[in-house]
Design an enzyme around this catalytic site. Sequence first.
Site, short mmCIF file in Angstrom:
data_model
loop_
_atom_site.label_atom_id
_atom_site.label_comp_id
_atom_site.label_asym_id
_atom_site.label_seq_id
_atom_site.Cartn_x
_atom_site.Cartn_y
_atom_site.Cartn_z
N LYS A 108 0.86 -1.20 0.00
CA LYS A 108 0.00 0.00 0.00
C LYS A 108 0.89 1.24 0.00
O LYS A 108 1.87 1.31 0.74
CB LYS A 108 -0.90 0.01 1.24
CG LYS A 108 -2.01 -1.04 1.19
CD LYS A 108 -2.95 -0.89 2.38
CE LYS A 108 -3.92 -2.04 2.46
NZ LYS A 108 -5.13 -1.87 1.67
N HIS A 139 -0.89 -8.03 9.12
CA HIS A 139 -0.94 -6.62 8.69
C HIS A 139 -0.56 -5.64 9.81
O HIS A 139 0.24 -4.74 9.60
CB HIS A 139 -2.35 -6.28 8.19
CG HIS A 139 -2.84 -7.18 7.09
ND1 HIS A 139 -2.02 -7.67 6.11
CD2 HIS A 139 -4.08 -7.67 6.83
CE1 HIS A 139 -2.73 -8.43 5.28
NE2 HIS A 139 -3.98 -8.45 5.70
N GLU A 177 -12.75 -2.07 9.69
CA GLU A 177 -13.48 -2.40 8.45
C GLU A 177 -14.97 -2.39 8.74
O GLU A 177 -15.39 -2.83 9.82
CB GLU A 177 -13.10 -3.80 7.97
CG GLU A 177 -11.68 -3.91 7.51
CD GLU A 177 -11.38 -5.32 7.06
OE1 GLU A 177 -11.58 -5.61 5.87
OE2 GLU A 177 -10.98 -6.14 7.90
C1 BG6 Z 1 -7.12 -9.59 4.36
C2 BG6 Z 1 -8.00 -10.21 5.40
O1 BG6 Z 1 -5.80 -10.03 4.51
O2 BG6 Z 1 -7.16 -8.17 4.48
C3 BG6 Z 1 -9.42 -9.70 5.27
O3 BG6 Z 1 -7.98 -11.62 5.25
C4 BG6 Z 1 -9.43 -8.19 5.30
O4 BG6 Z 1 -10.24 -10.20 6.31
C5 BG6 Z 1 -8.46 -7.63 4.28
O5 BG6 Z 1 -10.76 -7.78 4.99
C6 BG6 Z 1 -8.34 -6.13 4.44
O6 BG6 Z 1 -7.56 -5.61 3.40
P1 BG6 Z 1 -7.75 -4.12 2.90
O7 BG6 Z 1 -6.69 -3.94 1.88
O8 BG6 Z 1 -9.13 -4.01 2.36
O9 BG6 Z 1 -7.56 -3.25 4.11
#
Ligand code: BG6
Length: 489
Positions: free
Chosen positions: A181, A239, A215
Amino acid sequence: MKKLDCQSASEIVIFGALGDLSRRKLLPALYQLEVCGLINERSRIVAVARPTHTIEEFKSFVLENLNNFVKEEIDEDVLARFMARLVYQQLDMKEASAYSNLADTLSGGNSTRVYYFSTPPAIYGDICDGLNHASLICDDDRVVMEKPIGHCLESSKVINNQVARFFNENQIYRIDHYLGKETVLNLLVLRFANSLFTNNWDRNSIDHVQITVAESVGIEGRWGFYDEAGQMRDMIQNHLLQILSLLAMEPPADLSAESIRAEKLKAVKALSPIDRTNVKEKTVRGQYADGFLNGVAVPGYLNEEGAIANSKTETFVAIKAEIDNWRWSGVPFYLRTGKRMPAKHSEIVVHFKEQPHNIFKDSYSELPSNKLTIRLQPDEGVELQMMNKIPGIASQMNIQENKLDLSFSDTYQDQRVIDAYERLMLEVLNGNQSLFVSRDEVEAAWTWADSIIDAWQATSEAPKPYAAGSWGPVSSISLIARDDRQWVE
Ligand code: BG6
């Protein structure tokens, strides 16, 4: 190792090419690299999947997904070039003897092969066996692996060992898409290209750091998969720890993979263990209950389709993480992530220390401390909150908290927002591992996460409910309030 770039040809072999990741991310990312002229004209994309399809059927599948997932209008010339690269290979990926068919399809010779494992990790070992069986592994080939790499430290070792039988660590690209990102990459620039921050990035200047990855989506039809994982394994172990390690690491000597990964690893290894003795004080697990998002009623986790009634899987985690080293001793990193929160909203807030003495008491009894907010997504940008005099004549000095706001969409209006997978695909082609996670990092992250998961299991307490559409359980507020601090909303 051979360095690939748009000057040299590669064969990009996607295992699981009909799957969700491939449809939504990989094929659109490769198309965008085509738009930018970053794929060598002799490179091919070999799509591998179990069903039988003609190449025409596969191409119409690709077109449909490009139309769905590429935001810009599809360019007909680029599309024609892209389509001409596609090859479809039917394959039972678990059947080693079938890989001779793949060998017939691959051209061999001068192309370096990039094997993208976009399948469940349970078959990574089978794919490696098949490739080996058909003599399809050379020293120059690369393998790209998606998370989750295991379910715990031990299972991650099994997967890594299966792949390590045939590929060296310098051939393995473990994806954590957060590292692709733009705003996460920008952490390196913020920290190491600005002396203002480089020189104030430690316990002497920083009070605490908050990392929120919220989220609004729920489980999106993948209840069974998610229920095995939970938010700790799905988001924190990878993450959030990647973000934390980029924020906390010592300055790397350069941008090479060796330097960056070595410093990130040290940061994760320095995380103070959380175990059965302190898990209640340092963590909160939550699970969303029925609630409302943007005024619309949404079901709780246990009422989602396919749910098992008494699941104790967490959909929210808050943690007070501490780093036991010279730089960060006494500076908590509060992590918070959850599903079905009010909005998709990820940001880092670095809270600097308060001024030791206030000479503006007449207009501001308590001076707020400076805050650096790094908006990861959406509305990407960087914001610095600081005090400023309100212009004008008055008998006392009137001051106000204001912000310097660098909004990426305003500042870089002509730039398209690049998806993380485009960056990561390009780096794989270029043979640059710095944005990929080393085996040591994966294992250090599991070691820390496993201890927390073990402690939760030992208490056998159910996660705390929170209404869908809220910021998590009330106890996540207490987690930080106990330290006389509060989450930035
Ligand atoms: C993924 C997870 O790795 O990352 C998901 O398995 C999550 O559960 C997603 O929704 C979030 O990614 P981003 O890029 O939308 O923040």
